[in-house]
Design a protein around this motif. Structure first.
Motif, PDB file in Angstrom:
ATOM      1  N   ARG A 142      34.858  35.682  49.984  1.00  0.00           N
ATOM      2  CA  ARG A 142      35.651  35.655  48.939  1.00  0.00           C
ATOM      3  C   ARG A 142      35.679  34.827  47.938  1.00  0.00           C
ATOM      4  O   ARG A 142      35.392  33.558  48.069  1.00  0.00           O
ATOM      5  CB  ARG A 142      37.117  35.942  49.362  1.00  0.00           C
ATOM      6  CG  ARG A 142      37.524  37.153  49.993  1.00  0.00           C
ATOM      7  CD  ARG A 142      39.068  37.306  49.956  1.00  0.00           C
ATOM      8  NE  ARG A 142      39.567  37.373  48.714  1.00  0.00           N
ATOM      9  CZ  ARG A 142      40.735  37.305  48.225  1.00  0.00           C
ATOM     10  NH1 ARG A 142      41.856  36.851  49.244  1.00  0.00           N
ATOM     11  NH2 ARG A 142      41.329  37.418  46.960  1.00  0.00           N
ATOM     12  N   GLU A 144      37.768  32.840  45.738  1.00  0.00           N
ATOM     13  CA  GLU A 144      39.227  32.068  45.793  1.00  0.00           C
ATOM     14  C   GLU A 144      39.271  30.708  45.757  1.00  0.00           C
ATOM     15  O   GLU A 144      38.277  30.154  45.675  1.00  0.00           O
ATOM     16  CB  GLU A 144      39.731  32.446  46.758  1.00  0.00           C
ATOM     17  CG  GLU A 144      39.257  31.979  48.307  1.00  0.00           C
ATOM     18  CD  GLU A 144      39.751  32.306  49.490  1.00  0.00           C
ATOM     19  OE1 GLU A 144      40.890  32.847  49.436  1.00  0.00           O
ATOM     20  OE2 GLU A 144      39.110  32.169  50.622  1.00  0.00           O
ATOM     21  N   ASN A 145      40.479  30.256  45.093  1.00  0.00           N
ATOM     22  CA  ASN A 145      40.972  28.772  45.005  1.00  0.00           C
ATOM     23  C   ASN A 145      40.099  28.291  43.807  1.00  0.00           C
ATOM     24  O   ASN A 145      39.597  27.099  43.853  1.00  0.00           O
ATOM     25  CB  ASN A 145      40.720  28.214  46.159  1.00  0.00           C
ATOM     26  CG  ASN A 145      41.911  28.639  47.334  1.00  0.00           C
ATOM     27  OD1 ASN A 145      42.980  28.779  46.859  1.00  0.00           O
ATOM     28  ND2 ASN A 145      41.262  28.562  48.413  1.00  0.00           N
ATOM     29  N   ALA A 147      40.712  29.075  40.356  1.00  0.00           N
ATOM     30  CA  ALA A 147      41.492  29.681  39.240  1.00  0.00           C
ATOM     31  C   ALA A 147      41.836  28.383  38.343  1.00  0.00           C
ATOM     32  O   ALA A 147      42.282  28.673  37.111  1.00  0.00           O
ATOM     33  CB  ALA A 147      42.678  30.770  39.347  1.00  0.00           C
ATOM     34  N   THR A 148      42.221  27.252  39.143  1.00  0.00           N
ATOM     35  CA  THR A 148      42.561  26.133  38.401  1.00  0.00           C
ATOM     36  C   THR A 148      41.523  25.441  37.968  1.00  0.00           C
ATOM     37  O   THR A 148      41.872  24.305  36.961  1.00  0.00           O
ATOM     38  CB  THR A 148      43.467  25.356  39.357  1.00  0.00           C
ATOM     39  OG1 THR A 148      42.464  24.780  40.530  1.00  0.00           O
ATOM     40  CG2 THR A 148      44.649  25.956  39.882  1.00  0.00           C
ATOM     41  N   GLU A 166      36.221  38.513  41.714  1.00  0.00           N
ATOM     42  CA  GLU A 166      37.503  38.488  41.362  1.00  0.00           C
ATOM     43  C   GLU A 166      38.025  36.859  41.269  1.00  0.00           C
ATOM     44  O   GLU A 166      37.100  35.933  41.289  1.00  0.00           O
ATOM     45  CB  GLU A 166      38.237  39.119  42.740  1.00  0.00           C
ATOM     46  CG  GLU A 166      37.923  37.878  44.082  1.00  0.00           C
ATOM     47  CD  GLU A 166      38.468  38.815  45.038  1.00  0.00           C
ATOM     48  OE1 GLU A 166      39.550  39.585  45.041  1.00  0.00           O
ATOM     49  OE2 GLU A 166      37.936  38.405  46.225  1.00  0.00           O
ATOM     50  N   ASN A 167      39.219  36.790  40.666  1.00  0.00           N
ATOM     51  CA  ASN A 167      39.756  35.468  40.490  1.00  0.00           C
ATOM     52  C   ASN A 167      38.957  34.494  39.433  1.00  0.00           C
ATOM     53  O   ASN A 167      39.092  33.243  39.702  1.00  0.00           O
ATOM     54  CB  ASN A 167      39.913  34.911  41.717  1.00  0.00           C
ATOM     55  CG  ASN A 167      40.932  35.520  42.805  1.00  0.00           C
ATOM     56  OD1 ASN A 167      42.043  36.036  42.436  1.00  0.00           O
ATOM     57  ND2 ASN A 167      40.405  35.599  44.148  1.00  0.00           N
ATOM     58  N   GLY A 189      35.848  42.300  36.642  1.00  0.00           N
ATOM     59  CA  GLY A 189      36.462  40.869  36.624  1.00  0.00           C
ATOM     60  C   GLY A 189      35.677  39.715  35.871  1.00  0.00           C
ATOM     61  O   GLY A 189      35.939  38.797  36.153  1.00  0.00           O
TER      62      GLY A 189
END
Length: 348
Positions: A142, A144-145, A147-148, A166-167, A189
């Motif tokens: 995935r 993830e983590n 977005a920042t 995604e993300n 996305g």
């Protein structure tokens, strides 16, 4: 690069029976304690060896490269002392956990290509100064983590096990995204990535060109070795310069009316029977169309003759080459006198 560290591990035969003492007691407990002490010593030695990899680096070091060094844990490296570190490269190691990176907030570039990562650890999201992150050739499922990571410009997830894009919406400064060799079935996305200039999606399972309309700055699009049957959805990509569509099932070159800045078009190994649809691409320099069903030199001339900027064509492994191998190059040169390279060989 510092020399590889080889750790020697003591092997204990667990099936060896304990020996009775003269008073009827058993020494197995004491032997077990000794074995435990030996293993602990070996673990300490392994940790020391890993720390020795960075022993010669000063605390103020800004770049560390540990390629193919058999590192299996970041915890043993003592990275916390490098408070000025901007680049950390750990390619081709055995790392499974990135949590020790959390304190290295000075990092700008992180490269963990070819390790054993199963996920993007939450600690990665704390590295808000990152401009480049490479987690290719791992086992990540995935996205993830991330977005920042608002300053991220380059993101590489090549050859993982990702199924969904995604993300990524917060990565407004991202210019290069590489997601090749995953399990992606749909382009999605990406609508918020308005700065994106290069997108690589080769070797996935994508059946349709879609979800690209907002990527108006895109210059390079590579979607080789997928399941495409048509060229579509590119009408808003007026800045596109390089388009790679090889090894799909495309039967016609179409849908490129607005892509007049193209300099490279790769349609190798598709199902083309003619080259119609390229005559308006006045800036085209390279046309790669090997391995199709092109049989007519007249069609090649009518389609590509007006392209005065054209310098390289790949047309081998088509019927027009197989039917007349001795005359093939001469006929291409007569049809396209502006060309200076035919397949892999210069013609003048």
């Amino acid at each position: 690069m510092l020399p590889e560290q080889i750790t020697t591990t003591t092997v204990v035969d667990e099936e060896t029976p304990s020996r009775p003492l003269a008073d009827g007691g058993d020494i197995s407990g004491s032997e077990s304690e000794k074995e435990g002490d030996t293993k602990a010593d070996d673990d300490d030695e392994a940790a020391d060896d890993q720390q020795d990899l960075l022993g010669e680096y000063a605390d103020t070091e800004t770049r560390i490269e540990l390629m193919h060094s058999r590192v299996d844990s970041l915890l043993d490296l003592g990275l916390e002392r490098f408070t000025h570190l901007e680049y950390l490269g750990c390619r081709q190691n055995l790392i499974k956990d990135l949590s020790p990176l959390a304190s290295l907030t000075s990092l700008r570039e992180v490269d963990f290509y070819d390790n054993r990562l199963g996920r993007v650890d939450a600690s990665v999201g704390l590295l808000t100064g990152l401009s480049s992150l490479d987690l290719s050739f791992n086992k990540i499922r995935r996205i993830e983590n991330v977005a920042t990571l608002a300053r991220l410009e380059e993101l590489f997830f090549v050859s993982n096990k990702i199924e969904t894009i995604e993300n990524l919406g917060a990565l407004r400064m991202l210019t290069n995204l590489e997601l090749g060799a995953n399990r992606i079935r749909r382009i999605e996305g990406l609508g918020e990535l308005v700065a994106l200039e290069q997108l690589y999606l080769g070797k996935n399972k994508i059946a349709k060109l879609e979800g690209l309309e907002n990527l108006t700055r895109l210059r390079v699009l590579s979607i080789q070795s997928n399941r495409l049957l048509a060229i579509e959805g590119l009408e808003h990509l007026a800045a596109l310069e390089e388009l790679y569509l090889s090894h799909n099932g495309i039967a016609h070159i179409e849908g490129l009316e607005n892509n007049t800045r193209l300099t490279i078009l790769d349609v190798t190994s598709n199902r083309l029977t003619e080259l119609a649809g390229v005559a308006h691409l006045a800036r085209l320099e390279d046309l790669w169309a090997s391995g199709n069903q092109l049989a007519s030199f007249e069609n090649v001339e009518s389609a590509c003759g007006p392209l005065t900027a054209l310098r390289t064509v790949y047309l081998e492994f088509n019927p027009l080459q197989r039917a007349q191998p001795a005359n093939y190059r001469r006929k291409v040169m007569l049809a396209l006198p502006q060309v200076t390279q035919i397949d892999a060989t210069l013609c003048r």
